[in-house]
Design a protein around this motif. Sequence first.
Motif, PDB file in Angstrom:
ATOM      1  N   LEU A 254      46.966  53.493  46.276  1.00 33.53           N
ATOM      2  CA  LEU A 254      48.076  53.671  47.220  1.00 33.53           C
ATOM      3  C   LEU A 254      48.172  52.501  48.186  1.00 33.53           C
ATOM      4  N   VAL A 255      48.151  51.334  47.620  1.00 35.77           N
ATOM      5  CA  VAL A 255      48.331  50.097  48.355  1.00 35.77           C
ATOM      6  C   VAL A 255      49.451  49.360  47.625  1.00 35.77           C
ATOM      7  N   LYS A 256      50.526  49.130  48.346  1.00 36.33           N
ATOM      8  CA  LYS A 256      51.720  48.536  47.719  1.00 36.33           C
ATOM      9  C   LYS A 256      52.108  49.266  46.431  1.00 36.33           C
ATOM     10  N   ALA A 257      52.102  50.588  46.497  1.00 35.01           N
ATOM     11  CA  ALA A 257      52.455  51.398  45.326  1.00 35.01           C
ATOM     12  C   ALA A 257      53.968  51.559  45.236  1.00 35.01           C
TER      13      ALA A 257
ATOM     14  N   LYS B 278      40.330  52.161  55.224  1.00 39.55           N
ATOM     15  CA  LYS B 278      40.281  50.693  55.101  1.00 39.55           C
ATOM     16  C   LYS B 278      39.246  50.283  54.058  1.00 39.55           C
ATOM     17  N   GLY B 279      38.139  50.987  54.044  1.00 38.04           N
ATOM     18  CA  GLY B 279      37.071  50.691  53.085  1.00 38.04           C
ATOM     19  C   GLY B 279      37.576  50.770  51.656  1.00 38.04           C
ATOM     20  N   THR B 280      38.353  51.804  51.373  1.00 41.26           N
ATOM     21  CA  THR B 280      38.915  51.961  50.030  1.00 41.26           C
ATOM     22  C   THR B 280      39.884  50.828  49.727  1.00 41.26           C
ATOM     23  N   ALA B 281      40.736  50.553  50.702  1.00 47.65           N
ATOM     24  CA  ALA B 281      41.797  49.563  50.471  1.00 47.65           C
ATOM     25  C   ALA B 281      41.255  48.139  50.324  1.00 47.65           C
ATOM     26  N   THR B 282      40.090  47.840  50.908  1.00 45.66           N
ATOM     27  CA  THR B 282      39.607  46.451  50.827  1.00 45.66           C
ATOM     28  C   THR B 282      39.216  46.068  49.402  1.00 45.66           C
ATOM     29  N   ASP B 283      38.889  47.029  48.580  1.00 44.29           N
ATOM     30  CA  ASP B 283      38.553  46.702  47.189  1.00 44.29           C
ATOM     31  C   ASP B 283      39.797  46.596  46.309  1.00 44.29           C
ATOM     32  N   THR B 284      40.956  46.927  46.868  1.00 43.22           N
ATOM     33  CA  THR B 284      42.211  46.831  46.118  1.00 43.22           C
ATOM     34  C   THR B 284      42.891  45.510  46.453  1.00 43.22           C
ATOM     35  N   LEU B 285      42.925  44.603  45.501  1.00 40.49           N
ATOM     36  CA  LEU B 285      43.588  43.318  45.719  1.00 40.49           C
ATOM     37  C   LEU B 285      44.984  43.415  45.115  1.00 40.49           C
ATOM     38  N   THR B 286      45.995  42.902  45.819  1.00 40.91           N
ATOM     39  CA  THR B 286      47.345  43.029  45.275  1.00 40.91           C
ATOM     40  C   THR B 286      47.973  41.659  45.039  1.00 40.91           C
ATOM     41  N   ALA B 287      48.801  41.619  44.021  1.00 39.99           N
ATOM     42  CA  ALA B 287      49.519  40.391  43.676  1.00 39.99           C
ATOM     43  C   ALA B 287      50.961  40.742  43.337  1.00 39.99           C
TER      44      ALA B 287
END
Length: 434
Positions: free
Chosen positions: A152-155, A172-181
């Motif tokens: 759910l990061v830039k979904a 934030k901890g969860t989101a830091t492992d999600t890299l978006t392009a």
Amino acid sequence: MKTTRSSEEYHRAELLFPGGVNSPVRAFRNVKRDPLFIEKGQGAWLFDVDGNRYLDYVGSWGPLLFGHAHPEILNAIHQAAQRGTSFGAPTPGESQLAELIRQFFPSMQMMRFVNSGTEATMSALRLARGFTGRAKFIKFAGCYHGHGDSFLVKAGSGALTFGEPDSAGVTKGTATDTLTATYNNLEEVETLFANNPDQIACVIVEPVVGNMGTVPPQPGYLQGLRKLCDDNKALLIFDEVMTGFRVAKGGAQERFEVKPDLTTLGKIIGGGLPVGAYGGSAEIMQSLSPLGKVYQAGTLSGNPLAVAAGTAMLKLIQDNPGVYEQLEKKGQKLCDGLQLALQKASIPGIVQRVGSMFTLFFTERQTIENLDQVLACDRDKFVKFFNGMLAKEVYLAPSPFEAAFMGAAHSESDIDMTIKAAEEVLLDMARAGK
Ligand SMILES: *Cc1c(COP(=O)(O)O)cnc(C)c1O
């Protein structure tokens, strides 16, 4: 069009469910009206509780390749139900469905069934992390992979609709492992790999995006992702929950000839019942418990009714080998008609299509390739178009960020009716705009 009963049902539901619905995009907030409550579906048509009928281009958001209430699927469910609804023990039906899936998706040497697309992608990500021993992963802005926290990061899809790409409650901890392009941009992926050496478990992608509207991969893009994953020893996951059995019988991996390490499926493989699946090579899949160290389970996974409905669906596909060619032709006819309707009304817009999934974007651009370009489209025009079409008995997804789906049940005259409706609605919009 009288919709008083729907509105009554909506007010009743609002007291029971947040926003009156059990999945956010159903709420119709984007198109500024109350949702329609459905009585039944038949073939390509939906009937609401007020007795209105609509030509359905939502198709339960993808699963209904052969339309509503197909007799062979209903019969399969009925037959299975008479033997019992769930056992919590293995059944031959699961292997039958898996063998069918593997026949169409040879990259899925082994698989596991779950109950939704969300579960499939969450589990595939855990498996990729467990298999590689790496924590980070790359996803693309506007791609939707279900509502698992990490995604759910830039979904896309419903998460976009509400202008809230990052959900509250995702840490934030969860989101830091999600890299978006950016979708269709290989350089950004290359940079992410370079900046996070030996840390990226996988790249997950909708090989044709449906969840920001229909956005096809640029030539070479999927091949490029394949190569970057190979070079960096990361897994490539194709989320084919929407595109599987939709853009080709073997999904986008067949259509674009790129083999992913893991595939997630859902929607069509359940024939309208809740099913998801994820799979890949035996080597990777055997990392799952009870053989390996990656845990994943489900009380109702491989449910006999869902598996029976899915098997009936895939048999329909097997028995109608011309179906994808027909869908391609009908899709082309419909989208050409819609494009011409835009021109006749002098309203800027383009219709993007892959097989039987398509989206009309209100834009001056010649192509839409990524999320920023989608977000720049004219949403007010979409609201007018949606409501105009609905008044003419054409039911589109109630959001500008979705694909429309056509199925085998849509007839030539249904398509003619849709084009005519679009011409009238767009001309009305053009006149009102002057
Ligand atoms: C619909 C969808 C999902 C989520 O599936 P659910 O069954 O709604 O949980 C995941 N990925 C893609 C590409 C989808 O279209």
